[in-house]
Design a protein around this motif. Structure first.
Motif, PDB file in Angstrom:
ATOM      1  N   SER A 124     -12.003  -1.024   2.128  1.00 58.24           N
ATOM      2  CA  SER A 124     -10.535  -1.158   2.814  1.00 58.24           C
ATOM      3  C   SER A 124      -9.585  -1.020   1.436  1.00 58.24           C
ATOM      4  O   SER A 124      -8.464  -0.931   1.591  1.00 58.24           O
ATOM      5  CB  SER A 124     -10.174  -2.358   3.468  1.00 58.24           C
ATOM      6  OG  SER A 124     -10.279  -3.336   2.862  1.00 58.24           O
ATOM      7  N   GLN A 126      -7.447   0.458  -1.107  1.00 55.60           N
ATOM      8  CA  GLN A 126      -6.435   1.643  -0.811  1.00 55.60           C
ATOM      9  C   GLN A 126      -6.129   2.118  -2.182  1.00 55.60           C
ATOM     10  O   GLN A 126      -6.061   1.473  -3.632  1.00 55.60           O
ATOM     11  CB  GLN A 126      -5.066   1.299  -0.350  1.00 55.60           C
ATOM     12  CG  GLN A 126      -5.186   0.788   1.283  1.00 55.60           C
ATOM     13  CD  GLN A 126      -5.682   1.879   2.089  1.00 55.60           C
ATOM     14  OE1 GLN A 126      -5.431   3.113   1.888  1.00 55.60           O
ATOM     15  NE2 GLN A 126      -6.807   1.404   2.953  1.00 55.60           N
ATOM     16  N   TYR A 130      -2.365  -1.011  -9.035  1.00 55.21           N
ATOM     17  CA  TYR A 130      -2.363  -2.470  -8.942  1.00 55.21           C
ATOM     18  C   TYR A 130      -2.066  -3.308 -10.163  1.00 55.21           C
ATOM     19  O   TYR A 130      -2.223  -2.803 -11.184  1.00 55.21           O
ATOM     20  CB  TYR A 130      -3.790  -2.848  -8.431  1.00 55.21           C
ATOM     21  CG  TYR A 130      -4.176  -2.372  -7.121  1.00 55.21           C
ATOM     22  CD1 TYR A 130      -4.057  -3.112  -5.813  1.00 55.21           C
ATOM     23  CD2 TYR A 130      -4.752  -0.925  -7.073  1.00 55.21           C
ATOM     24  CE1 TYR A 130      -4.537  -2.800  -4.783  1.00 55.21           C
ATOM     25  CE2 TYR A 130      -4.840  -0.544  -5.663  1.00 55.21           C
ATOM     26  CZ  TYR A 130      -4.900  -1.456  -4.524  1.00 55.21           C
ATOM     27  OH  TYR A 130      -5.288  -0.924  -3.339  1.00 55.21           O
ATOM     28  N   ASP A 147      -5.787  -7.519  -1.844  1.00 58.65           N
ATOM     29  CA  ASP A 147      -4.466  -8.375  -1.513  1.00 58.65           C
ATOM     30  C   ASP A 147      -3.343  -7.423  -1.538  1.00 58.65           C
ATOM     31  O   ASP A 147      -2.881  -6.773  -2.882  1.00 58.65           O
ATOM     32  CB  ASP A 147      -4.220  -9.514  -2.387  1.00 58.65           C
ATOM     33  CG  ASP A 147      -3.042 -10.374  -2.207  1.00 58.65           C
ATOM     34  OD1 ASP A 147      -2.269  -9.896  -1.357  1.00 58.65           O
ATOM     35  OD2 ASP A 147      -2.907 -11.407  -3.017  1.00 58.65           O
ATOM     36  N   PRO A 148      -2.567  -7.007  -0.568  1.00 57.58           N
ATOM     37  CA  PRO A 148      -1.544  -6.335  -0.651  1.00 57.58           C
ATOM     38  C   PRO A 148      -0.198  -6.562  -1.686  1.00 57.58           C
ATOM     39  O   PRO A 148       0.305  -5.344  -2.011  1.00 57.58           O
ATOM     40  CB  PRO A 148      -1.157  -6.034   0.791  1.00 57.58           C
ATOM     41  CG  PRO A 148      -2.083  -6.521   1.623  1.00 57.58           C
ATOM     42  CD  PRO A 148      -2.951  -7.501   0.578  1.00 57.58           C
ATOM     43  N   LYS A 149      -0.220  -7.717  -1.797  1.00 52.43           N
ATOM     44  CA  LYS A 149       0.984  -8.014  -2.729  1.00 52.43           C
ATOM     45  C   LYS A 149       0.699  -7.717  -4.156  1.00 52.43           C
ATOM     46  O   LYS A 149       1.496  -7.653  -5.020  1.00 52.43           O
ATOM     47  CB  LYS A 149       0.993  -9.735  -2.613  1.00 52.43           C
ATOM     48  CG  LYS A 149       1.477 -10.136  -1.364  1.00 52.43           C
ATOM     49  CD  LYS A 149       1.586 -11.814  -1.298  1.00 52.43           C
ATOM     50  CE  LYS A 149       1.825 -12.440  -0.090  1.00 52.43           C
ATOM     51  NZ  LYS A 149       1.941 -13.868  -0.102  1.00 52.43           N
ATOM     52  N   ARG A 151      -0.263  -4.729  -5.147  1.00 46.48           N
ATOM     53  CA  ARG A 151       0.140  -3.202  -5.368  1.00 46.48           C
ATOM     54  C   ARG A 151       1.431  -3.219  -6.122  1.00 46.48           C
ATOM     55  O   ARG A 151       2.324  -3.892  -5.924  1.00 46.48           O
ATOM     56  CB  ARG A 151       0.471  -2.774  -3.856  1.00 46.48           C
ATOM     57  CG  ARG A 151      -0.724  -2.597  -2.824  1.00 46.48           C
ATOM     58  CD  ARG A 151      -1.844  -1.701  -3.614  1.00 46.48           C
ATOM     59  NE  ARG A 151      -1.499  -0.380  -3.544  1.00 46.48           N
ATOM     60  CZ  ARG A 151      -1.710   0.624  -2.240  1.00 46.48           C
ATOM     61  NH1 ARG A 151      -2.178   0.008  -1.184  1.00 46.48           N
ATOM     62  NH2 ARG A 151      -1.305   1.750  -2.553  1.00 46.48           N
ATOM     63  N   GLN A 155       5.156   3.472  -3.535  1.00 40.19           N
ATOM     64  CA  GLN A 155       4.540   4.364  -2.174  1.00 40.19           C
ATOM     65  C   GLN A 155       5.716   5.176  -1.709  1.00 40.19           C
ATOM     66  O   GLN A 155       6.648   4.540  -1.265  1.00 40.19           O
ATOM     67  CB  GLN A 155       3.692   3.616  -1.477  1.00 40.19           C
ATOM     68  CG  GLN A 155       2.519   2.951  -1.807  1.00 40.19           C
ATOM     69  CD  GLN A 155       2.712   1.821  -2.470  1.00 40.19           C
ATOM     70  OE1 GLN A 155       3.407   1.020  -1.993  1.00 40.19           O
ATOM     71  NE2 GLN A 155       2.120   1.737  -3.692  1.00 40.19           N
ATOM     72  N   ASP A 212       1.258   7.650  -4.550  1.00 37.07           N
ATOM     73  CA  ASP A 212       1.526   6.102  -5.308  1.00 37.07           C
ATOM     74  C   ASP A 212       2.058   6.640  -6.600  1.00 37.07           C
ATOM     75  O   ASP A 212       1.252   7.181  -7.430  1.00 37.07           O
ATOM     76  CB  ASP A 212       0.096   5.441  -5.175  1.00 37.07           C
ATOM     77  CG  ASP A 212      -0.308   5.142  -3.737  1.00 37.07           C
ATOM     78  OD1 ASP A 212       0.349   4.100  -3.489  1.00 37.07           O
ATOM     79  OD2 ASP A 212      -1.206   5.757  -3.361  1.00 37.07           O
TER      80      ASP A 212
END
Length: 386
Positions: A124, A126, A130, A147-149, A151, A155, A212
């Motif tokens: 998962s 992405q 980062y 951890d999405p934080k 990123r 985007q 991105d």
């Protein structure tokens, strides 16, 4: 001579067995044999010592190799400092590990791969940028990537059919880089990677899609990324060869596709709109597309006045036959495919009879055109000001 006489002279030369020369000869033979035995024992001992050294060292090295394989070098803890790392689309665990090792995030890619294979959510991760730390344990790096934080990039999704100037404004909102900087970068096309047939113009070659963006990227780098996406798609779809087969050059295909994209409502309409363009050009008719006039005016609206139709511009297809001199938008893959493979049909006209719901109707005769135009006028009355 009796039978014993046959063995009385063992050398067969008639000399008695106690001859001094015979004894000396025998002593020399025995000495040579002793030397051979000593040398043989020394060689055997040396070979044994060599084998012990080789296999002993091999055992040590083999153990070290296995230990490195089972326990690859890894940092401990959560790391310190900051570094921005890009994970590319479709990157494997090994590719991610190599990237992290190159940026000194993890000590070895093998340690990261070991952590990656143990993590059930690894797939998962992405693509994108980062914010990582230096000298992290592989497990800590894995947790941060999930951890999405963490990123770090911007985007942004660029819809199909935007003009370059509209695209710059959208990028300004996402990146903080002014639209003027993007315009200035576009005027220096040498470093953007544009195909030769673009003739130094970015319009039509800023490929739509999800991006991105590097948080530290410049306007030129972002435009180059978008042009690079176009080049990649053009190569994967063999645009040049398909254009040649259709007896066009790639620039003509992109220009035609930009018209299809600008005029189209639903994807299913695009091949029909493309056919209308082909049919009108074949018959020597002017295209008379409002979108080309509005492009020349740098405006977006449904209503076009008679004065607008007289706008002196090579892009005004009410005044000039054929395609405009270049793209009027940045088309997506469906429009490009429609430009290359129009749907079979005799249509010469189309009108968006219900722009709200993206309904477009097609006509072959003038009578049919008047009928669908009437539907559009009815829609305009219901939606004044549009």
């Amino acid at each position: 001579m009796n039978d014993l006489d046959l063995f009385s002279d063992p050398y067969g030369d008639g000399r008695p067995s106690d001859d001094p020369r015979g004894r000396q000869s025998r002593r020399r033979v025995r000495k040579r044999q002793k030397r051979r035995r000593r040398n043989g024992r020394a060689a055997a001992l040396f070979a044994l010592a060599f084998l012990v050294a080789v296999f002993g060292t091999g055992g040590v090295l083999g153990y070290a190799w296995l230990d490195d394989k089972w326990h690859p070098p890894d940092y401990e803890g959560r790391g310190a400092g900051n570094v921005t790392v890009q994970i590319k689309d479709g990157a494997s665990g090994s590719a991610i590990g190599t990237t992290l090792e190159q940026h000194r995030v993890v000590k070895s890619s093998r340690a990261f791969v070991k952590a990656y294979t143990k993590e059930l959510k690894a797939s998962s991760i992405q693509p994108g940028f980062y914010q990582m730390r230096l000298k992290m344990s592989s497990a800590a790096a894995m947790a941060l990537l999930l951890d999405p934080k963490s990123r770090a990039g911007n985007q942004v999704t660029i819809p199909e059919g935007l003009r370059a100037v509209e695209l710059y404004k959208r990028l300004e909102e996402k990146t903080g880089i002014s639209a003027k900087e993007f315009q200035a970068a576009a005027k220096k096309p040498q470093g953007l990677g544009l195909p030769e047939y673009a003739k130094g113009k970015v319009e039509g070659y800023l490929y739509p899609g999800r991006y991105d963006l590097d948080p530290n990227g410049t306007a030129a780098q972002i435009l180059k990324q978008m042009v690079g996406r176009f080049n990649k798609e053009a190569e994967s779809t063999d645009l040049v060869a398909k254009a040649r087969k259709a007896k066009m050059n790639p620039a003509t295909v992109v220009t035609l596709a930009s018209l299809v994209q600008a005029e189209g409502g639903k994807p299913s309409d695009l091949p029909r709109i493309s056919r209308v363009i082909y049919n009108r050009i074949d018959k020597g008719m002017k295209l008379q597309f409002d979108t080309t006039v509005l492009y020349a005016l740098n405006e977006r609206r449904l209503k076009v006045t008679q004065k607008d139709l007289l706008t002196p511009s090579p892009y005004n297809t009410y005044l000039h036959k054929g395609l405009p001199p270049g793209p009027i938008s940045n088309p997506g893959p469906d429009a490009i495919e429609a430009a290359l493979a129009p749907e079979d049909g005799t249509w010469l006209y189309f009108i968006a009879t219900d722009p709200t719901n993206k309904v477009t109707k097609f006509a072959t005769t003038e009578e049919e055109r008047l009928a669908i135009e009437k539907e559009f006028r009815a829609w305009q009355k219901e939606h004044p000001g549009q």
